[in-house]
Write an enzyme that holds these catalytic residues in place. Structure first.
Site, PDB file in Angstrom:
ATOM      1  N   ILE A   1     -16.691 -35.413  53.870  1.00 24.22           N
ATOM      2  CA  ILE A   1     -16.530 -34.729  54.904  1.00 24.22           C
ATOM      3  C   ILE A   1     -16.793 -35.402  56.141  1.00 24.22           C
ATOM      4  O   ILE A   1     -16.374 -35.580  57.220  1.00 24.22           O
ATOM      5  CB  ILE A   1     -16.563 -33.316  54.916  1.00 24.22           C
ATOM      6  CG1 ILE A   1     -16.231 -32.867  53.626  1.00 24.22           C
ATOM      7  CG2 ILE A   1     -16.212 -32.504  56.215  1.00 24.22           C
ATOM      8  CD1 ILE A   1     -16.385 -31.158  53.364  1.00 24.22           C
ATOM      9  N   GLY A   2     -18.337 -35.734  56.030  1.00 25.54           N
ATOM     10  CA  GLY A   2     -18.981 -36.382  57.387  1.00 25.54           C
ATOM     11  C   GLY A   2     -18.304 -37.268  57.973  1.00 25.54           C
ATOM     12  O   GLY A   2     -18.083 -37.788  58.952  1.00 25.54           O
TER      13      GLY A   2
ATOM     14  N   HIS B   1     -15.597 -17.005  51.880  1.00 27.52           N
ATOM     15  CA  HIS B   1     -14.901 -18.275  51.436  1.00 27.52           C
ATOM     16  C   HIS B   1     -15.068 -18.260  49.887  1.00 27.52           C
ATOM     17  O   HIS B   1     -16.299 -18.980  49.365  1.00 27.52           O
ATOM     18  CB  HIS B   1     -15.377 -19.643  52.077  1.00 27.52           C
ATOM     19  CG  HIS B   1     -14.916 -20.701  51.773  1.00 27.52           C
ATOM     20  ND1 HIS B   1     -13.291 -21.185  51.830  1.00 27.52           N
ATOM     21  CD2 HIS B   1     -15.305 -22.000  51.086  1.00 27.52           C
ATOM     22  CE1 HIS B   1     -13.267 -22.121  51.312  1.00 27.52           C
ATOM     23  NE2 HIS B   1     -14.297 -22.835  50.658  1.00 27.52           N
TER      24      HIS B   1
ATOM     25  N   ASN C   1     -28.681 -26.405  47.923  1.00 28.29           N
ATOM     26  CA  ASN C   1     -28.058 -26.517  49.140  1.00 28.29           C
ATOM     27  C   ASN C   1     -28.965 -25.466  50.051  1.00 28.29           C
ATOM     28  O   ASN C   1     -29.182 -25.993  51.214  1.00 28.29           O
ATOM     29  CB  ASN C   1     -26.672 -26.179  49.354  1.00 28.29           C
ATOM     30  CG  ASN C   1     -25.833 -27.328  48.799  1.00 28.29           C
ATOM     31  OD1 ASN C   1     -26.276 -28.388  48.530  1.00 28.29           O
ATOM     32  ND2 ASN C   1     -24.469 -27.234  48.744  1.00 28.29           N
TER      33      ASN C   1
HETATM   34  P1  A3D Z   1     -20.721 -35.322  50.009  1.00 29.17           P
HETATM   35  O1  A3D Z   1     -19.518 -36.327  50.009  1.00 29.17           O
HETATM   36  O2  A3D Z   1     -21.423 -35.157  48.468  1.00 29.17           O
HETATM   37  O3  A3D Z   1     -21.542 -35.506  51.167  1.00 29.17           O
HETATM   38  C1  A3D Z   1     -22.671 -34.865  51.301  1.00 29.17           C
HETATM   39  C2  A3D Z   1     -23.695 -35.465  51.980  1.00 29.17           C
HETATM   40  O4  A3D Z   1     -24.942 -34.877  52.265  1.00 29.17           O
HETATM   41  C3  A3D Z   1     -24.204 -37.016  51.151  1.00 29.17           C
HETATM   42  O5  A3D Z   1     -23.914 -38.114  51.728  1.00 29.17           O
HETATM   43  C4  A3D Z   1     -25.612 -36.615  50.911  1.00 29.17           C
HETATM   44  O6  A3D Z   1     -26.591 -37.734  50.901  1.00 29.17           O
HETATM   45  C5  A3D Z   1     -26.167 -35.726  51.973  1.00 29.17           C
HETATM   46  N1  A3D Z   1     -27.427 -35.112  52.100  1.00 29.17           N
HETATM   47  C6  A3D Z   1     -27.877 -34.655  50.751  1.00 29.17           C
HETATM   48  N2  A3D Z   1     -29.098 -33.877  51.214  1.00 29.17           N
HETATM   49  C7  A3D Z   1     -29.373 -34.035  52.545  1.00 29.17           C
HETATM   50  C8  A3D Z   1     -30.049 -33.616  53.625  1.00 29.17           C
HETATM   51  N3  A3D Z   1     -31.333 -33.045  53.127  1.00 29.17           N
HETATM   52  N4  A3D Z   1     -30.149 -34.171  54.730  1.00 29.17           N
HETATM   53  C9  A3D Z   1     -29.052 -34.906  54.931  1.00 29.17           C
HETATM   54  N5  A3D Z   1     -27.949 -35.031  54.219  1.00 29.17           N
HETATM   55  C10 A3D Z   1     -28.062 -34.846  53.022  1.00 29.17           C
HETATM   56  O7  A3D Z   1     -20.111 -33.927  49.779  1.00 29.17           O
HETATM   57  P2  A3D Z   1     -18.719 -33.492  50.849  1.00 29.17           P
HETATM   58  O8  A3D Z   1     -18.851 -34.375  52.251  1.00 29.17           O
HETATM   59  O9  A3D Z   1     -17.713 -33.683  50.181  1.00 29.17           O
HETATM   60  O10 A3D Z   1     -18.901 -31.892  51.028  1.00 29.17           O
HETATM   61  C11 A3D Z   1     -20.197 -31.456  51.689  1.00 29.17           C
HETATM   62  C12 A3D Z   1     -20.359 -29.843  51.610  1.00 29.17           C
HETATM   63  O11 A3D Z   1     -19.077 -29.330  52.045  1.00 29.17           O
HETATM   64  C13 A3D Z   1     -20.467 -29.637  49.925  1.00 29.17           C
HETATM   65  O12 A3D Z   1     -21.437 -28.477  50.062  1.00 29.17           O
HETATM   66  C14 A3D Z   1     -19.091 -29.008  49.790  1.00 29.17           C
HETATM   67  O13 A3D Z   1     -19.310 -27.956  48.691  1.00 29.17           O
HETATM   68  C15 A3D Z   1     -18.776 -28.135  51.090  1.00 29.17           C
HETATM   69  N6  A3D Z   1     -17.363 -28.021  51.109  1.00 29.17           N
HETATM   70  C16 A3D Z   1     -17.035 -26.830  52.187  1.00 29.17           C
HETATM   71  C17 A3D Z   1     -15.914 -26.383  52.263  1.00 29.17           C
HETATM   72  C18 A3D Z   1     -15.608 -25.257  52.950  1.00 29.17           C
HETATM   73  O14 A3D Z   1     -14.249 -24.808  53.028  1.00 29.17           O
HETATM   74  C19 A3D Z   1     -16.611 -24.321  53.328  1.00 29.17           C
HETATM   75  C20 A3D Z   1     -14.782 -27.163  51.828  1.00 29.17           C
HETATM   76  C21 A3D Z   1     -15.048 -28.535  51.141  1.00 29.17           C
HETATM   77  C22 A3D Z   1     -16.504 -28.846  50.775  1.00 29.17           C
END
Ligand code: A3D
Length: 320
Positions: free
Chosen positions: A14-15, A176, A96
């Site tokens: 997502i980032g 959610h 988390n």
């Molecule tokens: P992902 O691609 O795993 O990215 C997460 C990033 O966080 C990774 O690059 C990690 O290295 C980094 N990270 C871990 N610990 C730390 C820390 N302490 N400080 C800084 N960075 C760190 O995941 P994603 O991008 O697919 O998803 C991210 C989050 O969004 C997850 O918790 C998902 O469950 C959530 N999410 C929420 C929704 C909603 O609608 C609310 C939808 C989809 C995903």
């Protein structure tokens, strides 16, 4: 005037998408922060190198140091772990929560004036914990979920009716999760409420019920297909819509996880409600009336969110 600064805490799926969208829309300069060395730097450089072809002006950088987010106008938090098949959003809680602590402290120290949008799951509990750890004003910390959930609902409805998604509005309340509350009565095609469209023969009640259920299961459907992670294009697009409303003081009416202090008979925690997002952050929580069935669904969703907050307090003493 200098460009706004957007800090993305977490440079995963997502980032990275957030950074790309923010650049394409020229919302501001972007700093990607992640503990994974090289990942935020690599994504920032890759996106920056797309600039000449995409024709945007925005600085992109990556970092492992919170000092580099100094003075950010917006922070969008995706740091943490995402779901894998078989995991519920709630399974992510313990891992988390620790991440929210370090992120909250980092934002408090370096970007205390930012508008903060949390995406990390389980969303309603993580946004509450992030606010507690950061100590920022409640109106400057919110969670992204409702925009995504209602976008999924709108997409399925537009498909069913074979009309433009632009003319479909949808309303989703509550947490959610599996207990989210898609409100059929408040969802429309060009102002015509869904129950009227059933009467007009545009669809059947059974089909509408199936769409509501598919919306509730929308996240799991993507996790099941991807197998290695969860949705990221639509979640990132939804958060960008919220950030843009703040940065441009658009005062969009968007559903998000907001701090509720009195509205809906609730006090002191975060849940999905319609809000107005402008330069003041969450400027208003919009309180709508619900019928008995809708209220019952909302109550059970609120109960699930309260359970997660209690679980957080059980894990981290500083939250009690
Ligand atoms: P992902 O691609 O795993 O990215 C997460 C990033 O966080 C990774 O690059 C990690 O290295 C980094 N990270 C871990 N610990 C730390 C820390 N302490 N400080 C800084 N960075 C760190 O995941 P994603 O991008 O697919 O998803 C991210 C989050 O969004 C997850 O918790 C998902 O469950 C959530 N999410 C929420 C929704 C909603 O609608 C609310 C939808 C989809 C995903």
């Amino acid at each position: 005037m200098a460009r706004p600064k957007i800090a993305l805490i977490g440079a995963g799926q997502i980032g990275g998408t957030l950074a790309h969208l923010a650049a394409l829309k020229e919302l501001g300069d972007v700093v990607l922060f992640d503990i994974a060395e090289g990942v935020p730097e690599g994504k920032a450089l890759d996106i920056a190198e797309s600039g000449p072809s995409a024709k945007f002006d925005a600085r992109m950088s990556g970092t492992q140091s919170y000092a580099d987010i100094a003075g950010a106008d917006v922070c969008i938090v995706t740091a943490g772990v995402a779901r894998k098949p078989g995991m519920s959003r709630d399974d992510l809680l313990g891992i988390n929560l620790k991440v929210m602590k370090s992120v909250g402290e980092g934002i408090a120290a370096h970007a205390p004036d930012a508008f903060v949008i949390c995406i990390t799951n389980p969303l309603d509990a993580m946004v509450w914990a992030l606010r507690e750890f950061s100590g920022l004003p409640h109106e400057k910390v919110c969670g992204m979920a409702g925009v995504l959930d209602s976008a999924r609902f709108r997409h399925f409805l537009a498909d069913e009716f074979d009309v433009s998604m632009k003319d479909v509005t949808a309303f989703v309340l509550g947490g959610h999760g599996d207990t989210m509350v898609p409100l059929v009565r408040y969802s429309t095609v060009a102002g015509i409420p869904l129950p009227d469209l059933v009467k007009m023969g545009w669809t059947t009640q059974d089909k509408l019920d199936a769409i509501v259920q598919r919306t509730r299961d929308g996240g799991a459907e993507i996790v099941g297909l991807l197998k290695t992670g969860s949705a990221f294009y639509a979640p990132a697009t939804s958060a960008i819509e919220m950030a843009e409303s703040y940065l441009k003081d658009q005062k969009r009416v968007l559903p998000c996880a907001a701090y509720v202090d009195g509205a809906y008979g609730l006090k002191g925690f975060y849940v999905g409600v319609p809000t107005v997002i402008g330069a003041g952050g969450i400027e208003r929580v919009v309180e709508i009336s619900m019928n008995k069935d809708e209220q019952a669904m909302f109550d059970s969703s609120v109960k699930a969110v309260k359970g997660l907050v209690t679980a957080c307090k059980g894990i981290d003493d500083s939250l009690s």
